[in-house]
Design an enzyme around this catalytic site. Structure first.
Site, PDB file in Angstrom:
ATOM      1  N   ASP A   1      -0.146  -5.559  -4.464  1.00 13.99           N
ATOM      2  CA  ASP A   1       0.647  -5.465  -5.678  1.00 13.99           C
ATOM      3  C   ASP A   1      -0.012  -4.421  -6.578  1.00 13.99           C
ATOM      4  O   ASP A   1      -1.242  -4.339  -6.648  1.00 13.99           O
ATOM      5  CB  ASP A   1       0.699  -6.805  -6.408  1.00 13.99           C
ATOM      6  CG  ASP A   1       1.699  -6.763  -7.547  1.00 13.99           C
ATOM      7  OD1 ASP A   1       2.903  -6.927  -7.279  1.00 13.99           O
ATOM      8  OD2 ASP A   1       1.277  -6.523  -8.701  1.00 13.99           O
ATOM      9  N   THR A   2       0.804  -3.628  -7.236  1.00 10.05           N
ATOM     10  CA  THR A   2       0.302  -2.575  -8.120  1.00 10.05           C
ATOM     11  C   THR A   2       0.843  -2.788  -9.523  1.00 10.05           C
ATOM     12  O   THR A   2       2.034  -3.027  -9.700  1.00 10.05           O
ATOM     13  CB  THR A   2       0.726  -1.183  -7.595  1.00 10.05           C
ATOM     14  OG1 THR A   2       0.214  -1.018  -6.264  1.00 10.05           O
ATOM     15  CG2 THR A   2       0.190  -0.069  -8.482  1.00 10.05           C
TER      16      THR A   2
END
Length: 182
Positions: free
Chosen positions: A69-70
Site C-alpha cells: 500500500d502506498t
C-alpha cells in the site's frame, strides 16, 4: 519454486514485480481499506499492506503473498485517491511548491516467514500555475492514484527532485523486497 501472489490489482505494482519475478499470480484483496486514526501517518501504509496480504494468504497457505500500500503525506494529512476533480485540484494545489512523503508499506508472508518493509521517499514538486493544475486535473488517468499523481505519468514534469527510491513512488520498492522472494 513457491507460488508468489501479489495481493494488488495495481498495474504499476504488477509491472514493477515483473522486473524481479518471472511467474506470479495476482489476487487482489477485496476488503475496504480502513485507516485507523491510532497509527502514525507514516505507518498507515504498513498496516494496510499487512491486512491485504493476510486476507489473501488465508486462502492461499501454500504461497508467498505480497501485500503493498502506498500513501502520499503532505502537511500532516494522507492524500488518498481523489474523489472528483475538485478533490484532485485540492491535492495537486497542496503539493505545489512543497516536499511531501511517499510511503509504501509491504508485507510479505508465507508459512516460513513474515516480513514488514517500510520505504519512505521525499518528493518535491515545482511551483505550479493554476492553469497547469486545472489542465492536469482534467485528465482521467489521475483518479486511481494516491495524491492524484503518478511520478512516471504526466506529473513527471511537476517533479523538482526526489530523495529516495523512485520505484517506491511508483508503488513497490523492488530492491527492498527482492531478497525475500528467492
Amino acid at each position: 519454486m513457491k507460488r508468489i501472489i501479489l495481493a494488488s490489482s495495481s498495474p504499476r505494482r504488477k509491472e514493477l514485480l515483473s522486473q524481479i519475478v518471472d511467474n506470479f499470480e495476482i489476487i487482489p484483496a477485496t476488503k475496504d481499506e480502513k485507516i485507523l486514526k491510532c497509527y502514525p501517518l507514516t505507518y498507515v501504509s504498513c498496516y494496510l499492506a499487512k491486512q491485504k496480504a493476510l486476507e489473501v494468504f488465508k486462502k492461499n497457505l501454500d504461497a508467498l503473498v505480497i501485500g503493498a500500500d502506498t500513501t502520499v503525506i503532505c502537511k500532516h494529512q494522507i492524500l488518498g485517491k481523489p474523489k472528483d476533480k475538485e478533490d484532485a485540484i485540492r491535492m495537486i494545489s497542496l503539493l505545489s511548491n512543497k516536499t511531501h512523503l511517499v510511503v509504501t508499506g509491504v508485507y510479505i508472508i508465507s508459512k516460513e516467514f513474515k516480513k514488514k518493509i517500510r520505504c519512505v521517499t521525499k518528493v518535491t514538486f515545482k511551483k505550479l500555475s493554476e492553469k497547469q493544475i486545472q489542465d492536469y486535473c482534467s485528465l482521467n488517468s489521475i483518479y486511481d492514484k494516491a495524491g492524484a499523481y503518478a511520478i512516471q505519468g504526466e506529473a513527471r514534469e511537476f517533479i523538482d527532485h526526489i530523495d529516495g527510491d523512485y520505484n517506491n513512488v511508483v508503488g513497490l520498492p523492488i530492491d527492498k523486497i527482492k531478497p525475500y522472494l528467492n
